[in-house]
Write a protein that holds these residues in place. Structure first.
Motif, short mmCIF file in Angstrom:
data_model
loop_
_atom_site.label_atom_id
_atom_site.label_comp_id
_atom_site.label_asym_id
_atom_site.label_seq_id
_atom_site.Cartn_x
_atom_site.Cartn_y
_atom_site.Cartn_z
N ARG A 14 63.59 65.69 28.23
CA ARG A 14 63.46 64.24 28.37
C ARG A 14 62.05 63.88 28.85
O ARG A 14 61.46 62.90 28.40
CB ARG A 14 64.53 63.72 29.34
N LYS A 15 61.51 64.69 29.77
CA LYS A 15 60.14 64.43 30.24
C LYS A 15 59.14 64.56 29.09
O LYS A 15 58.21 63.75 28.96
CB LYS A 15 59.78 65.39 31.37
N MET A 30 57.71 51.10 33.87
CA MET A 30 59.10 50.75 34.21
C MET A 30 60.05 51.13 33.07
O MET A 30 61.13 51.68 33.29
CB MET A 30 59.22 49.26 34.52
N VAL A 31 59.64 50.84 31.84
CA VAL A 31 60.46 51.19 30.67
C VAL A 31 60.56 52.71 30.54
O VAL A 31 61.65 53.26 30.33
CB VAL A 31 59.88 50.58 29.38
N LEU A 32 59.45 53.40 30.69
CA LEU A 32 59.45 54.86 30.57
C LEU A 32 60.31 55.50 31.65
O LEU A 32 61.07 56.45 31.39
CB LEU A 32 58.02 55.39 30.64
N GLU A 33 60.24 54.99 32.86
CA GLU A 33 61.07 55.53 33.95
C GLU A 33 62.55 55.30 33.68
O GLU A 33 63.38 56.19 33.90
CB GLU A 33 60.67 54.89 35.29
N ALA A 34 62.88 54.10 33.20
CA ALA A 34 64.28 53.80 32.88
C ALA A 34 64.80 54.75 31.81
O ALA A 34 65.93 55.26 31.91
CB ALA A 34 64.42 52.35 32.43
N MET A 35 63.99 55.01 30.79
CA MET A 35 64.42 55.91 29.71
C MET A 35 64.52 57.35 30.19
O MET A 35 65.36 58.11 29.71
CB MET A 35 63.50 55.77 28.51
N TYR A 36 63.71 57.73 31.17
CA TYR A 36 63.86 59.05 31.76
C TYR A 36 65.17 59.15 32.54
O TYR A 36 65.83 60.20 32.57
CB TYR A 36 62.69 59.38 32.69
N ASN A 37 65.57 58.07 33.16
CA ASN A 37 66.78 58.06 34.00
C ASN A 37 68.09 57.95 33.21
O ASN A 37 69.16 58.11 33.78
CB ASN A 37 66.71 56.91 35.01
N VAL A 38 67.99 57.68 31.91
CA VAL A 38 69.19 57.55 31.06
C VAL A 38 69.26 58.76 30.13
O VAL A 38 68.48 58.86 29.18
CB VAL A 38 69.16 56.24 30.24
N PRO A 39 70.18 59.71 30.37
CA PRO A 39 70.26 60.94 29.56
C PRO A 39 70.75 60.63 28.14
O PRO A 39 71.92 60.33 27.92
CB PRO A 39 71.27 61.81 30.31
N ARG A 40 69.85 60.73 27.16
CA ARG A 40 70.19 60.35 25.79
C ARG A 40 71.30 61.22 25.20
O ARG A 40 72.09 60.75 24.37
CB ARG A 40 68.94 60.41 24.90
N ALA A 73 62.11 51.99 23.23
CA ALA A 73 61.03 51.71 24.18
C ALA A 73 60.20 50.50 23.73
O ALA A 73 59.84 49.64 24.55
CB ALA A 73 60.14 52.94 24.33
N TYR A 74 59.92 50.43 22.45
CA TYR A 74 59.10 49.36 21.89
C TYR A 74 59.78 48.00 22.08
O TYR A 74 59.16 47.04 22.58
CB TYR A 74 58.87 49.64 20.41
N GLN A 75 61.05 47.91 21.69
CA GLN A 75 61.77 46.64 21.84
C GLN A 75 61.92 46.25 23.30
O GLN A 75 61.76 45.07 23.66
CB GLN A 75 63.14 46.72 21.17
N THR A 76 62.22 47.23 24.14
CA THR A 76 62.42 46.95 25.56
C THR A 76 61.13 46.47 26.20
O THR A 76 61.13 45.53 27.01
CB THR A 76 62.95 48.20 26.28
N GLN A 77 60.02 47.08 25.83
CA GLN A 77 58.72 46.66 26.37
C GLN A 77 58.39 45.23 25.94
O GLN A 77 57.95 44.42 26.77
CB GLN A 77 57.64 47.62 25.89
N ALA A 98 71.62 49.37 25.67
CA ALA A 98 72.19 48.56 26.75
C ALA A 98 72.04 49.25 28.10
O ALA A 98 71.77 48.61 29.12
CB ALA A 98 73.66 48.26 26.47
N SER A 99 72.19 50.57 28.11
CA SER A 99 72.07 51.33 29.36
C SER A 99 70.64 51.31 29.88
O SER A 99 70.41 51.23 31.10
CB SER A 99 72.55 52.76 29.15
N VAL A 100 69.67 51.37 28.97
CA VAL A 100 68.26 51.28 29.39
C VAL A 100 67.99 49.91 30.01
O VAL A 100 67.34 49.80 31.06
CB VAL A 100 67.32 51.55 28.19
N LEU A 101 68.51 48.85 29.40
CA LEU A 101 68.34 47.51 29.95
C LEU A 101 69.02 47.39 31.32
O LEU A 101 68.47 46.81 32.26
CB LEU A 101 68.93 46.46 29.00
N ALA A 102 70.22 47.97 31.43
CA ALA A 102 70.94 47.94 32.70
C ALA A 102 70.23 48.75 33.77
O ALA A 102 70.21 48.36 34.95
CB ALA A 102 72.36 48.46 32.50
N GLU A 103 69.63 49.86 33.38
CA GLU A 103 68.86 50.68 34.32
C GLU A 103 67.67 49.90 34.88
O GLU A 103 67.27 50.10 36.03
CB GLU A 103 68.38 51.96 33.61
N LEU A 104 67.15 48.97 34.08
CA LEU A 104 66.06 48.10 34.53
C LEU A 104 66.54 46.97 35.43
O LEU A 104 65.74 46.16 35.91
CB LEU A 104 65.32 47.53 33.32
#
Length: 218
Positions: A14-15, A30-40, A73-77, A98-104
């Motif tokens: 993931r890193k 912030m987006v990158l950190e959220a995506m790191y915190n959500v295990p795909r 990542a692109y849409q979220t940013q 949705a989980s990435v948005l919720a993580e934010l």
């Protein structure tokens, strides 16, 4: 079967993915950190476990796909998410976006038109981490007027046009991000709604999404 374990190997992969997104132009930490915190890999069949962190889309149920991480990542940013934002998402899919948005820290109201996916997501274990995600089965073109207005709207399928009812459900000053059909590809669009109900348009890069369809699929 969706996997429960997030190993050191998963975190290492993931890193690497996050580092690659950074090199591709994603600048929001912030987006990158959220995506790191959500295990795909939690959002994919276990058959994809070893390749879940490749930067590409994969099939999920109901002939749909989980979006490429770069696209997420692109849409979220572009959506410029703030903690406490009330966001309408069109196209729940795997629940990854949705989980990435919720993580934010956003409150996410997400609509899925595929009954099979909606039913699967109701029992998805990882959603318990995010009580700020609310699931709905319905037609994305109609939105959720009973819950409007929204600070942001995100469409995760190729829209044939800008859905007028979703513009109506957006707050003045709010943002909508959506891919709009232009032939075989879609171009990413960000709308900013004005107080008089009109909106400004900003156009960005080209992508490829599954089509946004009307109605519900039982």
């Amino acid at each position: 079967m969706r996997k429960l374990e997030d190993t050191y190997q998963h975190k290492g992969l993931r890193k690497k993915l996050i580092d690659s997104l950074r090199t591709k132009g994603i600048t929001s930490e912030m987006v990158l950190e959220a995506m790191y915190n959500v295990p795909r890999h939690f959002f994919l069949d276990s058959a994809f476990d070893k390749i879940a962190y490749e930067d590409r889309a994969f099939p999920i149920a109901a002939e749909q796909t989980i979006s490429q991480p770069y696209t997420v990542a692109y849409q979220t940013q572009l959506l410029n998410v703030h903690r406490g934002d009330k966001i309408l998402e069109i196209g729940t899919g795997s629940v990854y976006q949705a989980s990435v948005l919720a993580e934010l820290g956003a409150w996410v109201y997400t609509i899925e038109r595929q009954r099979k996916l909606y039913d699967i997501n109701k029992s998805f274990f990882f959603k318990t981490k995010y009580p700020n995600i609310k699931f709905f089965y319905g037609d994305g073109f109609e939105g959720l007027p009973a819950y409007a207005p929204f600070d942001k709207v995100l469409i995760t399928a190729a829209a044939p046009f800008i859905p007028p009812k979703l513009v109506e459900q957006l707050k003045a000053g709010g943002l909508m991000v959506l891919p709009v059909n232009e032939g075989d590809k879609q171009r990413m669009l960000r709308l900013t709604k004005k107080a008089d109900g009109s909106y400004d348009e900003e156009w960005f890069d080209y992508f490829s999404f599954v089509p946004m369809l009307k109605g519900k699929n039982n």
